[in-house]
Design a protein around this motif. Structure first.
Motif, short mmCIF file in Angstrom:
data_model
loop_
_atom_site.label_atom_id
_atom_site.label_comp_id
_atom_site.label_asym_id
_atom_site.label_seq_id
_atom_site.Cartn_x
_atom_site.Cartn_y
_atom_site.Cartn_z
N SER A 186 5.61 50.72 38.11
CA SER A 186 4.78 49.52 38.14
C SER A 186 3.94 49.45 39.42
N LEU A 187 4.43 50.08 40.49
CA LEU A 187 3.70 50.08 41.76
C LEU A 187 2.67 51.21 41.83
N GLY A 188 2.64 52.05 40.82
CA GLY A 188 1.67 53.14 40.81
C GLY A 188 2.21 54.47 41.30
N GLY A 189 3.52 54.54 41.53
CA GLY A 189 4.13 55.79 41.96
C GLY A 189 4.08 56.84 40.87
N GLN A 190 4.01 58.10 41.29
CA GLN A 190 3.93 59.22 40.35
C GLN A 190 5.22 60.04 40.32
N ALA A 191 6.09 59.82 41.30
CA ALA A 191 7.34 60.58 41.39
C ALA A 191 8.44 59.66 41.92
N PHE A 192 9.68 60.06 41.65
CA PHE A 192 10.82 59.29 42.16
C PHE A 192 11.89 60.28 42.61
N THR A 249 7.59 48.55 50.52
CA THR A 249 7.40 49.58 49.49
C THR A 249 6.02 49.47 48.87
N GLN A 250 5.62 48.26 48.50
CA GLN A 250 4.29 48.05 47.92
C GLN A 250 3.21 48.47 48.91
N HIS A 251 3.36 48.08 50.16
CA HIS A 251 2.37 48.42 51.17
C HIS A 251 2.26 49.94 51.34
N SER A 252 3.40 50.62 51.41
CA SER A 252 3.39 52.07 51.63
C SER A 252 2.73 52.81 50.47
N ILE A 253 3.12 52.50 49.25
CA ILE A 253 2.56 53.24 48.11
C ILE A 253 1.08 52.91 47.95
N ASN A 254 0.70 51.67 48.21
CA ASN A 254 -0.72 51.32 48.14
C ASN A 254 -1.53 52.07 49.20
N THR A 255 -0.95 52.20 50.41
CA THR A 255 -1.63 52.94 51.48
C THR A 255 -1.82 54.40 51.09
N LEU A 256 -0.80 55.00 50.51
CA LEU A 256 -0.90 56.40 50.10
C LEU A 256 -1.94 56.58 48.98
N LEU A 257 -1.90 55.68 48.02
CA LEU A 257 -2.85 55.80 46.91
C LEU A 257 -4.29 55.64 47.39
N THR A 276 15.24 49.36 70.57
CA THR A 276 15.69 49.59 69.21
C THR A 276 14.68 50.52 68.54
N TYR A 277 15.16 51.57 67.91
CA TYR A 277 14.31 52.50 67.19
C TYR A 277 14.55 52.27 65.71
N ALA A 278 13.53 51.80 65.01
CA ALA A 278 13.72 51.44 63.61
C ALA A 278 12.41 51.60 62.86
N GLY A 279 12.46 51.33 61.56
CA GLY A 279 11.28 51.45 60.73
C GLY A 279 10.31 50.31 60.94
N CYS A 280 9.10 50.51 60.44
CA CYS A 280 8.07 49.48 60.45
C CYS A 280 7.12 49.79 59.30
N PRO A 281 6.26 48.85 58.92
CA PRO A 281 5.32 49.12 57.83
C PRO A 281 4.43 50.32 58.14
N LEU A 282 4.14 51.10 57.12
CA LEU A 282 3.34 52.30 57.29
C LEU A 282 1.99 51.96 57.93
N GLY A 283 1.65 52.70 58.99
CA GLY A 283 0.40 52.48 59.69
C GLY A 283 0.51 51.60 60.91
N GLU A 284 1.70 51.00 61.13
CA GLU A 284 1.88 50.11 62.27
C GLU A 284 2.73 50.71 63.37
N VAL A 336 7.90 57.93 49.64
CA VAL A 336 8.06 56.76 50.50
C VAL A 336 9.53 56.46 50.75
N GLU A 337 9.87 56.30 52.02
CA GLU A 337 11.19 55.84 52.44
C GLU A 337 11.00 54.72 53.48
N HIS A 338 12.12 54.07 53.84
CA HIS A 338 12.08 53.05 54.90
C HIS A 338 13.30 53.15 55.79
N TRP A 339 13.13 52.68 57.02
CA TRP A 339 14.24 52.33 57.90
C TRP A 339 14.11 50.82 58.14
#
Length: 269
Positions: free
Chosen positions: A33-39, A258-266, A202-210, A236-239
């Motif tokens: 539904s988010l437009g992903g092509q692989a899982f 997740t939505q932000h990351s896949i949209n950024t890639l697309l 703290t070393y952790a994840g953040c939204p893609l591109g930030e 796409v993965e996250h921390w």
């Protein structure tokens, strides 16, 4: 390159902290539904207990949704890798991600090469690629020594440069060293933030591109080093840290990332 999503992008939503953990079919449907092509079904313990009928159902769901499936596990013991190869055949998977170490087995490079030389020929015969992920428990130099020691077109590297920072390896160095061997890319951004009182980080994840991931440079390096780069999937993965507000807030943010990351890639196509 195809763009997809990993179970790690649903980490909290299928965890035991969820009032009703997401099922694998639900993750597949959300990915589509988010437009992903692989899982990538990665470090998802329940899959190991699936019988042939359950695996057939997963494959049928993915086929109906137009998704390519990948598998992910840990370890290089031949029996375990061959178990995943059997699942890969049943799921029509052509990429299995693994790591050198498990909780009870930490082979050195010599042992890892020996074990992989037992398993990888079976992957070659099946047309399935095995990718070893970059991460902090094994230096990039040692990981590449294993890949080169086995010397198979069906053994490569799953590139996740953020993992190796904990070993004091710079992401740009990891990308440069591994680019000629990359068979799969985990896309997650990461950043350091100061702790309270400015004592440590703290070393952790953040939204893609930030964060600190130079995504464009990473992809450019792999494309320059790999003539077959178009066949490499970006996953796409996250921390995402657990949020103090509880599960609902954490799940909502996980979905947003997740939505932000896949949209950024697309959009980057």
């Amino acid at each position: 390159m195809a763009y997809g999503i990993s179970t790690y992008a649903y980490f909290w939503r299928f965890s035991d902290r969820a009032p009703r953990p997401m099922t694998l079919p639900e993750m597949l449907r959300d990915t589509a539904s988010l437009g992903g092509q692989a899982f990538q079904i990665c470090d998802y313990a329940p899959i190991e207990s699936y019988d042939s009928a359950q695996l057939a159902d997963v494959r049928a769901t993915a086929d109906d949704l137009g998704l390519r499936l990948e598998l992910g596990t840990r370890g290089v013991r031949p029996a375990h890798l061959l178990k995943y190869l059997d699942m890969a055949r049943q799921l029509d998977v052509t990429l299995v991600r693994s790591m050198l170490n498990t909780a009870d087995h930490r082979p050195d490079t010599t042992e890892a090469v020996s074990l992989l030389k037992e398993a990888v020929p079976h992957y070659e015969d099946a047309g399935v690629t095995l990718g070893l992920e970059t991460y902090e428990q094994v230096s990039t130099d040692d990981l590449l020594a294993v890949v080169r020691g086995v010397d198979s077109e069906r053994l490569g590297v799953v590139l996740d440069p953020g993992n190796s920072v904990a070993r004091l390896e710079r992401p740009v160095d990891v990308v440069t060293a591994t680019a000629p061997h990359v068979v799969n890319i985990h896309v997650k951004d990461f950043a350091f933030t100061r702790r309270d009182g400015w004592v440590g980080f703290t070393y952790a994840g953040c939204p893609l591109g930030e964060g600190l991931l130079d995504y464009d440079a990473m992809i450019a390096a792999v494309r320059a080093a790999r003539p077959d780069a178009d066949g490499i999937n970006q996953i796409v993965e996250h921390w995402l840290p657990w949020q103090d507000e509880g599960f609902d807030a954490t799940a909502r943010l996980e979905d947003q990332w997740t939505q932000h990351s896949i949209n950024t890639l697309l959009r980057s196509k």
